[in-house]
Design an enzyme around this catalytic site. Structure first.
Site, mmCIF file in Angstrom:
data_model
loop_
_atom_site.group_PDB
_atom_site.id
_atom_site.type_symbol
_atom_site.label_atom_id
_atom_site.label_comp_id
_atom_site.label_asym_id
_atom_site.label_seq_id
_atom_site.Cartn_x
_atom_site.Cartn_y
_atom_site.Cartn_z
ATOM 1 N N HIS A 53 -1.267 0.789 -1.450
ATOM 2 C CA HIS A 53 -0.596 -0.506 -1.655
ATOM 3 C C HIS A 53 -0.600 -1.315 -0.353
ATOM 4 O O HIS A 53 -0.863 -2.515 -0.359
ATOM 5 C CB HIS A 53 0.843 -0.296 -2.131
ATOM 6 C CG HIS A 53 0.948 0.423 -3.444
ATOM 7 N ND1 HIS A 53 0.173 0.099 -4.531
ATOM 8 C CD2 HIS A 53 1.731 1.455 -3.852
ATOM 9 C CE1 HIS A 53 0.471 0.897 -5.539
ATOM 10 N NE2 HIS A 53 1.410 1.731 -5.159
ATOM 11 N N LEU A 101 -3.576 -24.675 -3.462
ATOM 12 C CA LEU A 101 -3.556 -23.575 -4.435
ATOM 13 C C LEU A 101 -2.120 -23.194 -4.829
ATOM 14 O O LEU A 101 -1.248 -23.101 -3.969
ATOM 15 C CB LEU A 101 -4.244 -22.352 -3.800
ATOM 16 C CG LEU A 101 -4.163 -21.042 -4.588
ATOM 17 C CD1 LEU A 101 -5.079 -21.082 -5.804
ATOM 18 C CD2 LEU A 101 -4.537 -19.854 -3.691
ATOM 19 N N ASP A 119 -5.949 -3.353 -9.315
ATOM 20 C CA ASP A 119 -5.772 -1.945 -9.699
ATOM 21 C C ASP A 119 -6.592 -1.029 -8.797
ATOM 22 O O ASP A 119 -7.650 -1.418 -8.303
ATOM 23 C CB ASP A 119 -6.201 -1.767 -11.170
ATOM 24 C CG ASP A 119 -5.722 -0.443 -11.739
ATOM 25 O OD1 ASP A 119 -4.792 0.161 -11.161
ATOM 26 O OD2 ASP A 119 -6.277 -0.001 -12.758
HETATM 27 C C1 FPP Z 1 -2.066 -1.077 -8.919
HETATM 28 O O1 FPP Z 1 -2.672 0.043 -8.329
HETATM 29 C C2 FPP Z 1 -1.317 -1.873 -7.945
HETATM 30 C C3 FPP Z 1 0.023 -2.184 -8.017
HETATM 31 C C4 FPP Z 1 0.882 -1.751 -9.101
HETATM 32 C C5 FPP Z 1 0.695 -2.943 -6.955
HETATM 33 C C6 FPP Z 1 -0.051 -4.066 -6.347
HETATM 34 C C7 FPP Z 1 0.575 -4.394 -5.039
HETATM 35 C C8 FPP Z 1 -0.094 -4.781 -3.938
HETATM 36 C C9 FPP Z 1 -1.533 -5.026 -3.883
HETATM 37 C C10 FPP Z 1 0.632 -4.963 -2.652
HETATM 38 C C11 FPP Z 1 1.503 -6.136 -2.456
HETATM 39 C C12 FPP Z 1 1.170 -7.354 -3.194
HETATM 40 C C13 FPP Z 1 1.601 -8.589 -2.909
HETATM 41 C C14 FPP Z 1 1.284 -9.696 -3.822
HETATM 42 C C15 FPP Z 1 2.397 -8.896 -1.716
HETATM 43 P P1 FPP Z 1 -2.237 1.475 -8.840
HETATM 44 O O2 FPP Z 1 -1.078 1.941 -8.023
HETATM 45 O O3 FPP Z 1 -1.971 1.436 -10.312
HETATM 46 O O4 FPP Z 1 -3.512 2.329 -8.531
HETATM 47 P P2 FPP Z 1 -4.081 3.579 -9.366
HETATM 48 O O5 FPP Z 1 -4.466 3.047 -10.727
HETATM 49 O O6 FPP Z 1 -5.256 4.018 -8.562
HETATM 50 O O7 FPP Z 1 -2.999 4.603 -9.427
#
Ligand code: FPP
Length: 257
Positions: A38, A132, A21
């Protein structure tokens, strides 16, 4: 002494789950669009996978896209889907080299066809790897998984394959999509939020929770090792008393106790 060397290899969690997050906030702090966060989160994914593999952890589940994330602006959803495809494509070689098996949980049928296709390909290509197991939770939520399990139970009950007296915590778990793995012993959430956000609800009943203020794109191997060290300091009682634990050889029951 490096932080990694302080970890007791005999007391490793078998399964670590992570709520990644803070990507959006990280990007905003830098004056950028959310997707920039992201994109930079991929490095943190790589570091976490490497750290888990180096330690010899068996299962790592990453909450990559929740059922609720479909409600985000369409351009962000599209960008995330695109990022998934490109990351799977670019990382498959590294997964192979590191003996990592890719798996996925969630409503995978709801993913765009090209994402589903790339995911299946990577899962197939890495299926014989024995190191893993990296499990991506995609279009996943704990409640979705439970509803899915209940539907399967009803179907089996209608076909006479299960009766109410045969249903217990173990048999119920067998109907869940993630029953191929043990319950997580450690759940890490980044970005300073203290929530579970519909992740692995059934499975985390006795999981140790670790919250860090670090935003996901800044999460590095050392941060993962810190979380493992913190986990190793916890006394896991599973409802028993401290005194009872002293007299037991193993304090870590498997899934089904
Ligand atoms: C949460 O941060 C993150 C996500 C919903 C997406 C996670 C995706 C990645 C790390 C990239 C790709 C992953 C893989 C496994 C290839 P948020 O957008 O909710 O952040 P915020 O709370 O600051 O708005």
């Amino acid at each position: 002494m490096e932080i990694k060397d302080k970890i007791d290899r005999n007391k490793l969690p078998q399964h670590v789950a992570v709520i990644m997050d803070g990507n959006g906030r990280w990007a905003k702090k830098k004056g950028n669009q959310r997707i920039f966060g992201h994109q930079n989160g991929v490095k943190a994914v790589r570091e976490t996978v490497e750290a888990a593999a180096e330690l010899g952890i068996k299962f790592l589940t990453l909450y990559a896209f929740s059922t609720e994330n479909w409600k985000r602006p369409q351009n962000e959803v599209n960008a995330l889907m695109h990022l998934l495809i490109s990351t799977l494509n670019s990382e498959v070689k590294t997964l192979q080299e590191n003996n990592v098996r890719l798996l996925a949980i969630g409503d995978l049928e709801s993913l765009p066809a090209n994402v589903h296709h790339q995911l299946r390909n990577t899962i197939d290509l890495t299926s014989t790897n024995s190191g893993l197991s990296l499990v991506l939770a995609l279009s996943y939520s704990g409640r979705w998984e439970l509803v899915h399990a209940v539907k399967n139970i009803i179907q089996d009950a209608n076909e006479g394959k299960i009766t109410p007296d045969k249903l217990n915590e173990n048999t119920l778990y067998q109907y869940m999509q993630s029953s191929f793995m043990p319950y997580p012993e450690l759940l890490i959430r980044t970005s300073g939020e203290y929530r579970i956000s519909n992740f692995l609800l059934w499975q985390i009943a006795y999981t140790e929770l670790y919250f860090t203020p670090i935003l996901w794109p800044d999460f590095r191997k050392e941060n993962f090792f810190e979380a493992i060290l913190d986990f190793q300091k916890r006394e896991r009682r599973f409802g028993k008393t401290s005194d009872q634990l002293v007299n037991e050889t193993s304090t870590v029951p498997n899934n089904n106790s």
